[in-house]
Motif scaffolding. Structure first.
Motif, mmCIF file in Angstrom:
data_model
loop_
_atom_site.group_PDB
_atom_site.id
_atom_site.type_symbol
_atom_site.label_atom_id
_atom_site.label_comp_id
_atom_site.label_asym_id
_atom_site.label_seq_id
_atom_site.Cartn_x
_atom_site.Cartn_y
_atom_site.Cartn_z
ATOM 1 N N ASP A 162 0.805 -1.217 0.000
ATOM 2 C CA ASP A 162 0.000 0.000 0.000
ATOM 3 C C ASP A 162 0.839 1.268 0.000
ATOM 4 N N ASN A 163 2.136 1.152 -0.102
ATOM 5 C CA ASN A 163 3.007 2.313 0.081
ATOM 6 C C ASN A 163 3.728 2.771 -1.180
ATOM 7 N N GLN A 164 3.288 2.312 -2.357
ATOM 8 C CA GLN A 164 4.105 2.539 -3.534
ATOM 9 C C GLN A 164 3.326 3.076 -4.738
ATOM 10 N N VAL A 165 4.025 3.931 -5.488
ATOM 11 C CA VAL A 165 3.551 4.452 -6.769
ATOM 12 C C VAL A 165 4.679 4.254 -7.767
ATOM 13 N N ALA A 166 4.344 3.911 -9.016
ATOM 14 C CA ALA A 166 5.362 3.722 -10.048
ATOM 15 C C ALA A 166 5.084 4.644 -11.222
ATOM 16 N N ILE A 167 6.141 5.015 -11.930
ATOM 17 C CA ILE A 167 6.021 5.829 -13.134
ATOM 18 C C ILE A 167 6.906 5.239 -14.219
ATOM 19 N N ILE A 168 6.327 5.051 -15.414
ATOM 20 C CA ILE A 168 7.057 4.544 -16.573
ATOM 21 C C ILE A 168 7.255 5.699 -17.535
ATOM 22 N N SER A 169 8.476 5.898 -17.991
ATOM 23 C CA SER A 169 8.790 7.036 -18.859
ATOM 24 C C SER A 169 8.208 6.869 -20.258
ATOM 25 N N SER A 170 8.237 7.942 -21.013
ATOM 26 C CA SER A 170 8.032 7.862 -22.455
ATOM 27 C C SER A 170 9.327 7.391 -23.089
ATOM 28 N N ASP A 171 9.342 7.254 -24.402
ATOM 29 C CA ASP A 171 10.555 6.781 -25.069
ATOM 30 C C ASP A 171 11.688 7.798 -24.997
ATOM 31 N N ALA A 172 11.390 9.051 -24.622
ATOM 32 C CA ALA A 172 12.457 10.048 -24.447
ATOM 33 C C ALA A 172 13.264 9.789 -23.183
ATOM 34 N N GLY A 173 12.681 9.089 -22.214
ATOM 35 C CA GLY A 173 13.385 8.766 -20.977
ATOM 36 C C GLY A 173 13.409 9.926 -19.990
ATOM 37 N N ILE A 198 -0.018 3.430 -11.059
ATOM 38 C CA ILE A 198 1.022 3.322 -12.081
ATOM 39 C C ILE A 198 0.800 4.441 -13.084
ATOM 40 N N VAL A 199 1.797 5.307 -13.234
ATOM 41 C CA VAL A 199 1.717 6.463 -14.127
ATOM 42 C C VAL A 199 2.507 6.160 -15.395
ATOM 43 N N MET A 200 1.914 6.428 -16.547
ATOM 44 C CA MET A 200 2.575 6.208 -17.832
ATOM 45 C C MET A 200 2.675 7.518 -18.585
ATOM 46 N N VAL A 201 3.887 7.866 -18.995
ATOM 47 C CA VAL A 201 4.135 9.142 -19.656
ATOM 48 C C VAL A 201 4.094 8.936 -21.170
ATOM 49 N N GLY A 202 3.075 9.488 -21.815
ATOM 50 C CA GLY A 202 3.021 9.461 -23.268
ATOM 51 C C GLY A 202 1.894 8.612 -23.827
ATOM 52 N N TYR A 203 1.299 9.095 -24.903
ATOM 53 C CA TYR A 203 0.174 8.406 -25.526
ATOM 54 C C TYR A 203 0.578 7.047 -26.110
ATOM 55 N N GLN A 204 1.884 6.829 -26.329
ATOM 56 C CA GLN A 204 2.330 5.555 -26.886
ATOM 57 C C GLN A 204 2.029 4.384 -25.946
ATOM 58 N N HIS A 205 1.721 4.689 -24.690
ATOM 59 C CA HIS A 205 1.358 3.640 -23.731
ATOM 60 C C HIS A 205 -0.082 3.172 -23.918
ATOM 61 N N TRP A 206 -0.857 3.860 -24.758
ATOM 62 C CA TRP A 206 -2.300 3.601 -24.830
ATOM 63 C C TRP A 206 -2.612 2.171 -25.219
ATOM 64 N N GLN A 222 -6.362 -2.227 -10.450
ATOM 65 C CA GLN A 222 -5.165 -1.387 -10.489
ATOM 66 C C GLN A 222 -5.541 0.022 -10.947
ATOM 67 N N TYR A 223 -5.080 1.046 -10.233
ATOM 68 C CA TYR A 223 -5.268 2.428 -10.684
ATOM 69 C C TYR A 223 -4.129 2.814 -11.618
ATOM 70 N N TRP A 224 -4.491 3.444 -12.738
ATOM 71 C CA TRP A 224 -3.540 3.850 -13.763
ATOM 72 C C TRP A 224 -3.721 5.327 -14.080
ATOM 73 N N MET A 225 -2.630 5.996 -14.428
ATOM 74 C CA MET A 225 -2.692 7.357 -14.960
ATOM 75 C C MET A 225 -1.973 7.371 -16.296
ATOM 76 N N LEU A 226 -2.669 7.815 -17.340
ATOM 77 C CA LEU A 226 -2.090 7.908 -18.676
ATOM 78 C C LEU A 226 -1.996 9.371 -19.077
ATOM 79 N N ILE A 227 -0.825 9.782 -19.508
ATOM 80 C CA ILE A 227 -0.587 11.168 -19.895
ATOM 81 C C ILE A 227 -0.611 11.293 -21.407
ATOM 82 N N ASN A 228 -1.411 12.224 -21.885
ATOM 83 C CA ASN A 228 -1.579 12.541 -23.306
ATOM 84 C C ASN A 228 -2.605 11.673 -24.011
ATOM 85 N N ASP A 229 -3.407 10.916 -23.266
ATOM 86 C CA ASP A 229 -4.499 10.150 -23.868
ATOM 87 C C ASP A 229 -5.379 9.609 -22.746
#
Length: 394
Positions: free
Chosen positions: A74-85, A137-145, A158-165
């Protein structure tokens, strides 16, 4: 005041907005975003004091995740980068910053997963969800869609956050559409305004008799094509006789390639170049220094995040992505997912999009800049501007 479309005559002054995005709210701190994880506890979960999460994110393209300590599920959040890193001083770092600020305020661990191969995005998402340790889990970029469309259904708890879509109908996804077209338009307004002005700073200067500006994109894809077209429309809104030079470096990470694009535009007479190239954008800034010209930043105030180029960054078109990631993390902490579920957006209307003057130019640029930026903001609010492209493509 420079009038839109180069028209002459008087125009009613635009009242300044009482609530602008501040440099502090966008940046938080100018320190490098090098921290990988921040230990603590989320909500009322138990904490054994050792921080017990294994940090398995399988990220960075080699299957290596970054985290520290051991933490309860219950103590963690993750973020995955876009291809730019990460380390781009723009899009990815801005998103990460909001999570780090939330971690400081609410006490939880952030696991940073750098994945620069889009073909691996779905697998990285599944790795994290299957681990079961992450509240968000946060995903940076529409390419994750594409991957998320399946994984959000496969892992409904699972809760997800998608950026740009966003994912239509997926209540467990907070999908954020950034109005990049509005942001790009403001960059165009700034460039179109300032190329008419005589500006000198250190060794750099404009040539108002020429009135030429440039756009240097990263990858030649629909998203960045929309940046380009909206930027051109912002320039033309100021004066449709201004010449706009455009080019692409082919990468979001190759600063040398972007330096060549921007240098070519400066050679052809551009006063100011705006980039939309993530980490590669440093090449546009170095080209401005080498050619004694100026540049504009993107996503965050790059006169601070890339402060070695502050002497040539007149300003930046920005989006409050850090505030969005903070808000979603806070909603998870407060058990208020309904407030962020579904499609959300960052826009001029909700003050999530703006333009800020570079830190070395505050109080030094002509009044026409703020007048025209404010006039453009108001025109958006009054539905007087119709752009050719949407926030993610044309």
């Amino acid at each position: 005041m420079v009038l839109p479309n180069g028209n002459d005559g008087e125009k009613e002054p635009v009242e300044s907005s009482k609530s602008r995005i501040s440099r502090r709210s966008i940046l938080g701190s100018s320190a490098a975003l090098g921290g990988i994880a921040i230990a603590g506890c989320l909500g009322n979960g138990d904490d054994d004091g050792n921080g017990n999460g294994n940090g398995n994110g399988n990220g960075n393209g080699n299957g290596n995740g970054n985290g520290n300590g051991d933490a309860d599920a219950d103590n963690q959040v993750a973020i995955i980068s876009s291809d730019a890193g990460f380390g781009d001083n723009a899009f990815n770092d801005n998103a990460l910053e909001g999570l780090e600020e939330a971690a400081d305020d609410f006490g939880f661990e952030v696991t940073q997963v750098e994945e620069t191969e889009t073909a691996n995005f779905a697998a990285r998402q599944e790795d994290l969800a299957a681990d079961g340790s992450y509240d968000l889990i946060v995903m940076v970029g529409y390419q994750h869609w594409e991957g998320l469309a399946e994984n959000s259904e496969q892992y409904p708890d699972q809760y997800w956050m998608l950026i740009n879509d966003h994912v239509e109908g997926a209540e467990n996804v907070s999908g954020w559409i950034e109005m990049n077209n509005e942001m790009s338009f403001l960059a165009g307004v700034a460039a179109g305004t300032l190329t008419h002005e005589e500006i000198e700073h250190d060794d750099s200067s404009t040539d108002p008799d020429e009135s030429i500006v440039g756009f240097a994109g990263g990858e030649d894809i629909d998203l960045i094509n929309a940046f380009e077209q909206s930027y051109i429309e912002g320039v033309e809104w100021v004066d449709d006789s201004i010449e706009v030079l455009t080019g692409y470096g082919g990468s979001f990470s190759d600063s040398e390639a972007l330096n060549e694009v921007a240098s070519s535009q400066f050679d052809d007479g551009a006063d100011i170049v705006w980039h939309a190239a993530a980490a590669a954008g440093a090449g546009a800034f170095s080209a401005a220094q080498d050619n004694d010209r100026f540049a504009l930043g993107v996503d965050s105030d790059q006169s601070v995040t890339d402060d070695q180029y502050a002497d040539v960054i007149l300003g930046s078109a920005i989006k409050a992505l850090n505030e969005a990631t903070y808000m979603v993390a806070e909603a998870v902490y407060e058990d208020d997912w309904g407030s962020v579920s579904g499609e959300q957006n960052l826009s001029i209307e909700n003050e999530g999009i703006d333009f800020v003057v570079g830190q070395e130019f505050e109080g030094e640029l002509p009044d026409s800049l703020e007048e025209n930026i404010e006039a453009a903001r108001q025109a958006f609010l009054d539905d007087e501007i119709e752009l050719s492209c949407g926030p993610t493509g044309c």
